[in-house]
Design a protein around this motif. Structure first.
Motif, PDB file in Angstrom:
ATOM      1  N   VAL A  38       0.858  -1.139   0.098  1.00  0.00           N
ATOM      2  CA  VAL A  38      -0.080   0.014   0.097  1.00  0.00           C
ATOM      3  C   VAL A  38       0.759   1.302   0.244  1.00  0.00           C
ATOM      4  O   VAL A  38       1.531   1.593   1.001  1.00  0.00           O
ATOM      5  N   GLU A  39       1.109   1.820  -1.096  1.00  0.00           N
ATOM      6  CA  GLU A  39       1.824   2.924  -1.255  1.00  0.00           C
ATOM      7  C   GLU A  39       1.359   4.298  -0.881  1.00  0.00           C
ATOM      8  O   GLU A  39       0.423   4.727  -1.159  1.00  0.00           O
ATOM      9  N   ARG A  40       2.059   4.822   0.224  1.00  0.00           N
ATOM     10  CA  ARG A  40       1.675   6.265   0.693  1.00  0.00           C
ATOM     11  C   ARG A  40       2.580   7.241   0.700  1.00  0.00           C
ATOM     12  O   ARG A  40       3.196   7.143  -0.445  1.00  0.00           O
ATOM     13  N   GLU A  41       2.853   7.708   1.696  1.00  0.00           N
ATOM     14  CA  GLU A  41       3.881   9.248   1.518  1.00  0.00           C
ATOM     15  C   GLU A  41       5.092   8.732   2.384  1.00  0.00           C
ATOM     16  O   GLU A  41       5.938   9.672   2.259  1.00  0.00           O
ATOM     17  N   SER A  42       5.354   7.832   3.018  1.00  0.00           N
ATOM     18  CA  SER A  42       6.544   7.629   3.717  1.00  0.00           C
ATOM     19  C   SER A  42       7.978   7.005   3.072  1.00  0.00           C
ATOM     20  O   SER A  42       8.657   7.032   3.824  1.00  0.00           O
ATOM     21  N   CYS A  43       7.537   6.774   2.044  1.00  0.00           N
ATOM     22  CA  CYS A  43       8.939   6.291   1.133  1.00  0.00           C
ATOM     23  C   CYS A  43       9.069   7.439   0.042  1.00  0.00           C
ATOM     24  O   CYS A  43       8.189   7.805  -0.667  1.00  0.00           O
ATOM     25  N   LYS A  44      10.385   7.563  -0.202  1.00  0.00           N
ATOM     26  CA  LYS A  44      10.655   8.110  -1.568  1.00  0.00           C
ATOM     27  C   LYS A  44      11.915   7.728  -2.082  1.00  0.00           C
ATOM     28  O   LYS A  44      12.974   7.063  -1.467  1.00  0.00           O
ATOM     29  N   ARG A  45      12.285   8.079  -3.358  1.00  0.00           N
ATOM     30  CA  ARG A  45      13.443   7.638  -4.076  1.00  0.00           C
ATOM     31  C   ARG A  45      14.631   8.475  -3.414  1.00  0.00           C
ATOM     32  O   ARG A  45      14.559   9.508  -3.021  1.00  0.00           O
ATOM     33  N   LEU A  46      15.676   7.582  -3.206  1.00  0.00           N
ATOM     34  CA  LEU A  46      16.998   8.334  -2.723  1.00  0.00           C
ATOM     35  C   LEU A  46      17.479   9.315  -3.651  1.00  0.00           C
ATOM     36  O   LEU A  46      17.506   9.076  -4.893  1.00  0.00           O
ATOM     37  N   ASN A  47      17.660  10.414  -3.100  1.00  0.00           N
ATOM     38  CA  ASN A  47      18.079  11.455  -4.239  1.00  0.00           C
ATOM     39  C   ASN A  47      19.654  11.458  -4.285  1.00  0.00           C
ATOM     40  O   ASN A  47      20.230  11.626  -3.236  1.00  0.00           O
ATOM     41  N   ILE A  48      20.029  11.526  -5.569  1.00  0.00           N
ATOM     42  CA  ILE A  48      21.206  11.251  -5.812  1.00  0.00           C
ATOM     43  C   ILE A  48      21.678  12.730  -5.683  1.00  0.00           C
ATOM     44  O   ILE A  48      22.661  13.096  -5.241  1.00  0.00           O
ATOM     45  N   SER A  49      21.093  13.723  -6.234  1.00  0.00           N
ATOM     46  CA  SER A  49      21.368  15.153  -6.388  1.00  0.00           C
ATOM     47  C   SER A  49      20.130  15.890  -5.838  1.00  0.00           C
ATOM     48  O   SER A  49      18.942  15.515  -6.235  1.00  0.00           O
ATOM     49  N   LYS A  50      20.358  16.789  -5.265  1.00  0.00           N
ATOM     50  CA  LYS A  50      19.144  17.781  -4.868  1.00  0.00           C
ATOM     51  C   LYS A  50      18.357  18.237  -5.913  1.00  0.00           C
ATOM     52  O   LYS A  50      17.114  18.147  -5.813  1.00  0.00           O
ATOM     53  N   GLU A  51      18.730  18.423  -7.265  1.00  0.00           N
ATOM     54  CA  GLU A  51      18.208  19.052  -8.235  1.00  0.00           C
ATOM     55  C   GLU A  51      17.043  18.073  -8.683  1.00  0.00           C
ATOM     56  O   GLU A  51      15.960  18.502  -9.051  1.00  0.00           O
ATOM     57  N   LYS A  52      17.286  16.861  -8.688  1.00  0.00           N
ATOM     58  CA  LYS A  52      16.416  15.803  -9.105  1.00  0.00           C
ATOM     59  C   LYS A  52      15.191  15.521  -8.323  1.00  0.00           C
ATOM     60  O   LYS A  52      14.143  15.008  -8.654  1.00  0.00           O
ATOM     61  N   GLU A  53      15.406  16.164  -6.952  1.00  0.00           N
ATOM     62  CA  GLU A  53      14.511  15.505  -6.052  1.00  0.00           C
ATOM     63  C   GLU A  53      13.027  15.907  -6.254  1.00  0.00           C
ATOM     64  O   GLU A  53      12.383  14.836  -6.084  1.00  0.00           O
TER      65      GLU A  53
END
Lengths: 360, 360
Positions: free
Chosen positions: B335-350
């Motif tokens: 159940v995808e909600r809001e507590s996971c995100k892609r690991l940011n390689i660089s701040k710009e792509k965030e």
DNA sequence: CTGAAAGCGCTTACAG
DNA sequence: CTGAAAGCGCTTACAG
């Protein structure tokens, strides 16, 4: 394995076995020990039905969870009945009583309840979720069964059947009064109320408390600020939409937390921020409320205490075999969290005043 | 009012009354109707104990809620047992069975359970919250009682007592594997795990799934990233502190939602933002999880389905009087909600990447 | 189709 | 102190 077998092995009569089991005084220690040893060895437990047939109590109480006008399984994630039921079970177990849980989703489900009363499966029962003055429960009380009810009007009429039951209530009027007064104290005058199910004491009593606080503060009651809910989340959600279509309250007193949660959801969708634009206070202090962002300010009563009062007095009434008619009103207290703030007169003052309403 | 009275009034024998009650075919319609009328008129319900004494079933099952190593009243606000119990009650009631709820907080409380089995109060029972391979339950199964267990290892050994019971599990290994894989898919490699109670199947099986996913992705297992919890909120809170003292994971897989909630609380206190600094995923999808900010991403299995499987098969086993030995593994889904995100390689792509992980 | 009687497993006056 | 016996309220072979 029955008492006859045990008697034979221990070399005594069934009468003596029975005397040992029931801990009668007229059994010499050696005999007692001898019998107890055999009982233990064979893992013998007397047949409950045989004992009951001879007039022993079942030592079982029922907890009847009433949730009419809803589909089946809806109490499944009910945040109020669950904790209360568990508390009842624990207190009853402590007193040596078993607990049978019975759900009533339709009026005709009361048949299940009548059955376990009439066929002696239970010695008494606690009813929760009931509407005020429910005729099905009234009949059971009049039939002489031992009953405790939660959330039921305490009537003056001595002849009223409910006066022959044990009643445990929250202090609804006062709780609602305090909640409303709290909002008034924060400077609000346009205070809306989302009501609960008006067939229940907690529904109409909380509305009464709301009115009382307004009156005392000299704020005129406006019917457009009161919208009907029925204690479930969705009704709070809908109520908030309906409310803001015809009014612009700066604060809402929801008759329970679940409706407050639904209202907060609607508020967010409509673009209002809590508590910056609208303050909101609930009632019940369910588990979820402290995890919300903003955490919900609410009125709390001890479910544990209510369960204990119901269980202890019901069992007392069962064992003393006299109609105990105790009535209890459990106090309600404010739990300040983050969902209410002082009405800002001017933007400049906001920060300092906000800080005041923030202390928990 | 007993069957003799009814017989007299209806002008028949007790045998005939009994035949009507039990709906035997050899009663002419007129006689039947006559008797039924009297039964109805006098609100007569046969004494349950008398019937049971003659060999009828009690038509009652037990639900045994085991919560060892905790104080009394702690299941009071348990978010997992409550809904499951309610679901069991509803399914059992639908099949005409009553439900006795029994709590076990200490090993010696199993005495209560043995009693209701041996004294024939219940025809069978469902156990939840149990540790793996519990000897007390094993004894009951070996004594021939009808039992369903939730969260119990399915063993190959045909001779194992638990193989004679009904077992209902979540797909723990796979669920944990999917949870971990999901984090890996978001670019995480420093993934911590807060374990559950390792005496329970759900505890060690979820650890196993976590390891399996790491191994498959070629990420080395690091013991400093695994910290022990025991499925309650506080243990998650403490585990998070312990974890960040010795490591800097970018993601956490908590063995259940309650520990995830505790961990989020600790994370907030330590100044980490979820999901910006640390992603977190739970297991169970309890009611609270969707109300959190950020709403908790988690693994969900249908408690309703589990309860239904346990109830339906237990009752089948009771009524057919043969040892049903069904085993069930209920699927678990993300159940995808809001507590996971892609690991940011660089701040710009965030920003853009965050949007991806945000869809529910 | 129907009733008289036995018996399920206990408890409890009663008698000794 | 202890046992034989009655009886709680049903159900169910058994006999007719």
């Amino acid at each position: 394995m029955n008492s006859k077998d045990i008697a034979k092995i221990a070399g005594v009569s069934r009468s003596t076995v029975s005397r040992v089991i029931n801990n009668y005084p007229n059994v010499p220690p050696e005999t007692k020990e001898k019998v107890l040893k055999v009982i233990k060895e064979y893992n013998y437990v007397p047949h409950a039905s045989a004992r009951m047939l001879r007039g022993k109590r079942s030592e079982t109480i029922g907890i009847v969870i009433v949730d009419l006008k809803r589909d089946i399984h809806k109490i499944y994630d009910n945040v109020y009945f669950g904790p209360f039921t568990t508390a009842v079970i624990d207190f009853a177990n402590q007193l040596g009583y078993k607990v049978l849980v019975i759900t009533v989703y339709k009026v005709k489900d009361y048949k299940k309840v009548r059955e376990v009363f009439y066929n002696k499966t239970i010695d008494g029962a606690i009813f929760i979720g009931i509407k005020n003055d429910d005729p099905d429960i009234k009949d059971l009380i009049e039939a002489g069964f031992k009953i405790a009810v939660v959330d039921q009007e305490i009537r003056d009429d001595e002849e009223d059947p409910f006066n022959k039951s044990i009643i445990v209530n929250m202090d609804n009027v006062n709780g609602a009064y305090e909640a409303t007064k709290y909002l008034i104290g924060l400077g609000h005058t346009e205070i809306a109320h989302i009501t609960g199910d008006m067939e229940k004491l907690s529904g109409f009593a909380r509305l009464e408390g709301y009115k009382k606080a307004l009156k005392e503060a000299g704020i005129p009651f406006k019917s457009r600020l009161v919208v009907k809910g029925d204690f479930v989340e969705e009704s709070g959600y809908k109520a908030a939409y309906k409310l803001f279509k015809k009014a612009k309250p700066t604060a809402i007193f929801a008759s329970n937390d679940q409706m407050a949660i639904g209202a907060m959801q609607a508020l967010e969708e409509m673009g209002y921020k809590v508590p910056e634009d609208v303050s909101i206070i609930g009632f019940d202090d369910i588990t979820i409320s402290r995890y919300l962002k903003p955490a919900l300010t609410t009125m709390s009563a001890s479910l544990l205490q209510m369960a204990e009062l119901a269980v202890v007095n019901l069992i007392k009434s069962i064992e003393e075999e006299l109609g105990i008619t105790a009535k209890f009103v459990v106090p309600v207290k404010l739990v300040e969290r983050e969902s209410c703030k002082r009405l800002n007169i001017s933007k400049e003052k906001e920060d300092t005043e906000y800080a005041i309403s923030m202390r928990r």
